[in-house]
Design a protein around this motif. Structure first.
Motif, short mmCIF file in Angstrom:
data_model
loop_
_atom_site.label_atom_id
_atom_site.label_comp_id
_atom_site.label_asym_id
_atom_site.label_seq_id
_atom_site.Cartn_x
_atom_site.Cartn_y
_atom_site.Cartn_z
N GLU A 60 0.80 -1.25 -0.06
CA GLU A 60 -0.05 -0.05 0.05
C GLU A 60 0.68 1.25 0.11
O GLU A 60 2.18 1.06 0.31
CB GLU A 60 -0.90 0.11 1.33
N ILE A 61 0.30 2.26 -0.52
CA ILE A 61 0.80 3.77 -0.61
C ILE A 61 -0.07 4.53 0.15
O ILE A 61 -1.29 4.72 -0.62
CB ILE A 61 1.32 3.98 -1.96
N LEU A 62 0.18 5.55 0.99
CA LEU A 62 -0.55 6.63 1.49
C LEU A 62 0.05 7.87 1.09
O LEU A 62 1.16 8.01 1.58
CB LEU A 62 -0.69 6.48 3.06
N LEU A 63 -0.52 8.55 0.26
CA LEU A 63 0.13 9.86 -0.20
C LEU A 63 -0.79 11.08 0.35
O LEU A 63 -2.11 11.07 0.23
CB LEU A 63 0.04 9.98 -1.91
N ILE A 64 -0.23 11.84 0.89
CA ILE A 64 -0.58 13.10 1.40
C ILE A 64 -0.29 14.35 0.53
O ILE A 64 1.05 14.71 0.25
CB ILE A 64 -0.10 13.51 2.80
N PHE A 65 -1.17 15.02 -0.50
CA PHE A 65 -0.88 15.56 -1.62
C PHE A 65 -1.65 16.92 -1.30
O PHE A 65 -2.76 17.05 -1.35
CB PHE A 65 -1.35 14.93 -2.65
N GLY A 66 -0.65 18.08 -1.21
CA GLY A 66 -1.14 19.46 -0.78
C GLY A 66 -1.15 20.12 -2.34
O GLY A 66 -1.69 21.37 -2.15
N ALA A 67 -0.41 19.73 -3.15
CA ALA A 67 -0.29 20.56 -4.25
C ALA A 67 -1.63 20.38 -5.38
O ALA A 67 -2.21 19.69 -5.26
CB ALA A 67 0.98 20.71 -5.13
N LEU A 68 -1.36 21.16 -6.42
CA LEU A 68 -2.45 20.97 -7.42
C LEU A 68 -1.84 20.71 -8.74
O LEU A 68 -2.62 20.50 -9.80
CB LEU A 68 -3.24 22.30 -7.79
N SER A 69 -0.35 20.49 -8.86
CA SER A 69 0.28 20.11 -10.18
C SER A 69 1.20 18.90 -9.72
O SER A 69 1.86 18.98 -8.46
CB SER A 69 0.73 21.27 -10.82
N SER A 70 1.92 18.47 -10.56
CA SER A 70 2.85 17.43 -10.37
C SER A 70 4.19 17.83 -11.34
O SER A 70 3.84 17.87 -12.73
CB SER A 70 2.61 16.25 -10.39
N SER A 71 5.52 17.73 -11.09
CA SER A 71 6.76 18.03 -11.85
C SER A 71 7.36 16.71 -12.17
O SER A 71 8.08 16.24 -11.14
CB SER A 71 7.72 18.93 -11.52
N ASP A 72 6.97 16.08 -13.12
CA ASP A 72 7.27 14.65 -13.38
C ASP A 72 8.29 14.63 -14.54
O ASP A 72 8.19 15.49 -15.56
CB ASP A 72 6.15 13.73 -13.66
N PRO A 73 9.24 13.81 -14.51
CA PRO A 73 10.41 13.73 -15.38
C PRO A 73 10.09 12.77 -16.49
O PRO A 73 10.41 12.83 -17.79
CB PRO A 73 11.49 12.95 -14.83
N GLY A 74 8.92 12.12 -16.39
CA GLY A 74 8.39 11.13 -17.68
C GLY A 74 6.88 11.02 -17.59
O GLY A 74 6.21 11.95 -17.08
N ASP A 75 6.34 10.03 -18.22
CA ASP A 75 4.96 9.78 -18.09
C ASP A 75 4.43 9.17 -17.16
O ASP A 75 4.94 8.00 -16.71
CB ASP A 75 4.50 9.02 -19.66
N ILE A 76 3.61 9.86 -16.19
CA ILE A 76 3.16 9.15 -15.18
C ILE A 76 2.32 8.05 -15.14
O ILE A 76 2.02 6.88 -14.31
CB ILE A 76 2.31 10.13 -13.98
N HIS A 77 1.53 7.92 -16.42
CA HIS A 77 0.85 6.66 -16.71
C HIS A 77 1.40 5.31 -16.73
O HIS A 77 1.01 4.31 -16.44
CB HIS A 77 -0.21 6.79 -18.08
#
Length: 542
Positions: free
Chosen positions: A216-233
């Motif tokens: 399992e992964i529990l993610l606490i996300f406070g931003a509205l955007s993500s800066s990713d190096p690749g394709d998150i899909h």
């Protein structure tokens, strides 16, 4: 007057105001459009307030709920009963859950991902999102190992577009709390958050975990955007292949990619993605992750044997090195397979890899499979059977407005009917002969305050709200069922509610019918001394 964005019309008198319905085409067109808009808005709602079939569905945040609408005065004119009821309803909100025995994974491997980006510096949560998140993270670590003693945890942070490892996968809560104090509190929120980097690090942390436990992964996300190096899909597809379930708690608003991530990793269920409303709701969403997830697919529910060791406690005269931290200690636990010494339990033996736990750890994890049943609130009609809480012996309140009374109606054929009421409140007898008009009889009685009693559905014993919360959240066993024998529990279940008859007694041990006969005799004697017209009839009502 005009500014850079739009025209500003200053408030003026009636002569200078623009005509809503002018003769010109522009003014008339505007008025007609506004009128048709208002008419369409009125048509979109039915007479009962519900939206029409063709109307747009309203969001939950559009419905205003005023808390003072639920406050109702009691019989004495105070709102104490309503306030007590609202407080108890808030306390029991978390307890009213589904208690059906469901297969769950009690051996868990969870990665807690905290957002440490600049979005956590917002002050919509006091004092800031960052400080409140760290405080709730410490509470979550303590509660997680309290509810899942044979599980393991790891903590990762999203800081300045990178993934920061805070603590490694382990089963000792002290190590995680120390890592939060040393690393997370010393880091200042900075930069953007990267979902892909954090998920890839969490996936690598869970890649080598055994298959008999959950991932399992529990993610606490406070931003509205993500800066990713690749394709998150691509990362989402990798999480699905590794059978990793993701739960997200949003601090700002719902993000489309987060909802897609939760749905794809939870078999199409998006209930694991929640956006907070306030500080209390934030804590509820985090603490909801302490309950093991339900096993939904047949592939995950395949039974498998797991070898575990139950080591013995040892105390040495001289210090020796432990195999887990290489520290000099006098006490520890000896592995039954390789006789290596470890400092704490539960853990895996560093030498042979055997899972080392205590029998109490296994028993504490068992309550997730067979949870304690929810207790029901006791109505005032059955509240007289108990005066104190079964566990803490705190006294229960009594309802002064609803006392057991006997009404004696005297019907006089020549005059109006008079009513004499003999109440056994405080042992005194009072009479009332003033007839009530129809308006007073039709008035609704004010709502009664809660009994503050909660009964177990098996042993039928009464408890207070504090014992109810403590039993369902920490003890997970009914004190009444544990203290009473099985035969007495079945007997109490069969005789509930207690029958009232001649010579019987209620659960408190007080005779019921004899006291009623005494009150009838006192009321009859009182009426004999009064002036009653000949030929009158008398009825007795309880």
């Amino acid at each position: 007057m005009a500014d850079s964005d739009e025209d500003f019309v200053l408030s003026s008198s009636g002569d200078d105001r623009p005509k809503a319905r002018g003769a010109g085409g522009g003014g008339g067109g505007g008025g007609g459009a506004a009128g048709s808009s208002r008419r369409s808005t009125r048509k979109s709602k039915r007479a009962d307030g519900a939206p029409a079939p063709g109307a747009t569905k309203r969001e939950k945040w559009e419905d205003i709920q005023r808390s003072w609408d639920n406050v109702v005065e009691g019989a004495d004119g105070s709102i104490a009963g309503t306030v007590i009821g609202l407080l108890e309803a808030t306390k029991r909100k978390r307890l009213l859950r589904d208690t059906t025995p469901i297969q769950r994974g009690i051996i868990r491997h969870l990665v807690l991902i905290l957002d440490l980006s600049s979005a956590m510096l917002e002050k919509d949560l006091r004092p800031t999102r960052f400080l409140l998140t760290l405080r709730y993270a410490r509470d979550f670590v303590t509660e997680y190992f309290e509810q899942n003693p044979i599980s393991q945890l790891s903590i990762i942070g999203m800081h300045d577009g990178l993934a920061l490892r805070i603590s490694d996968m382990g089963g000792n809560p002290a190590d995680h709390l120390t890592a939060l104090q040393e690393k997370a509190f010393t880091v200042e929120p900075k930069g953007a958050s990267s979902l892909q980097n954090a998920l890839e690090m969490g996936r690598a942390e869970l890649f080598h975990t055994p298959t008999h436990g959950t991932r399992e992964i529990l993610l606490i996300f406070g931003a509205l955007s993500s800066s990713d190096p690749g394709d998150i899909h691509d990362t989402i597809n990798s999480l699905i292949e590794d059978r990793i379930q993701v739960r997200i708690v949003g601090l700002a608003a719902q993000v489309a990619v987060c909802r897609e991530l939760v749905m794809k990793t939870n078999d199409g269920d998006d209930s694991a993605y929640g956006v907070i409303l306030d500080e209390g709701h934030y804590r509820e969403l985090m603490m909801a992750a302490t309950t093991p997830p339900v096993t939904k697919t047949e592939e995950k529910s395949v039974p498998s044997l797991l070898m575990m060791g139950f080591p013995s406690r040892t105390v040495e005269k001289h210090e020796s090195l432990c195999s887990c931290h290489s520290n000099l200690t006098k006490g520890g636990y000896i592995c039954p397979r390789c006789t290596a010494k470890v400092c704490f339990l539960p853990t895996e033996c560093p030498c042979c890899g055997l899972t080392l736990i205590l029998s109490t750890h296994l028993a504490r994890s068992y309550h997730h499979l067979f949870p304690l049943k929810n207790w029901v609130e006791v109505p005032w009609s059955e509240a007289h059977t108990s005066t104190h809480c079964w566990s803490c012996q705190s006294p229960f309140p009594t309802n002064q407005s609803q006392t057991s009374s006997i009404k004696i109606k005297i019907r006089n054929p020549s005059t109006t009917a008079a009513t004499a009421t003999a109440s056994r409140s405080n042992g005194a007898t009072t009479t009332s002969t003033a007839p009530k008009n129809d308006h007073q009889q039709q008035q609704q009685q004010p709502p009664q305050p809660p009994t503050q009693r909660y009964a177990c559905t098996d042993c039928k014993t009464h408890f207070c709200i504090d014992c109810d919360i403590f039993t369902h959240e920490s003890l997970h066993n009914c004190p009444g069922c544990q203290s009473l024998s099985e035969e007495r529990v079945k007997a109490r279940a069969n005789m509930w509610p207690p029958s009232i008859g001649d010579g019987t007694a209620d659960a408190a041990g007080e005779p019921t019918s004899s006291s009623m006969r005494t009150q009838v005799a006192e009321a009859t004697k009182m009426l004999e001394n009064s002036k009653i017209a000949p030929g009158s009839s008398m009825e007795v009502e309880n």
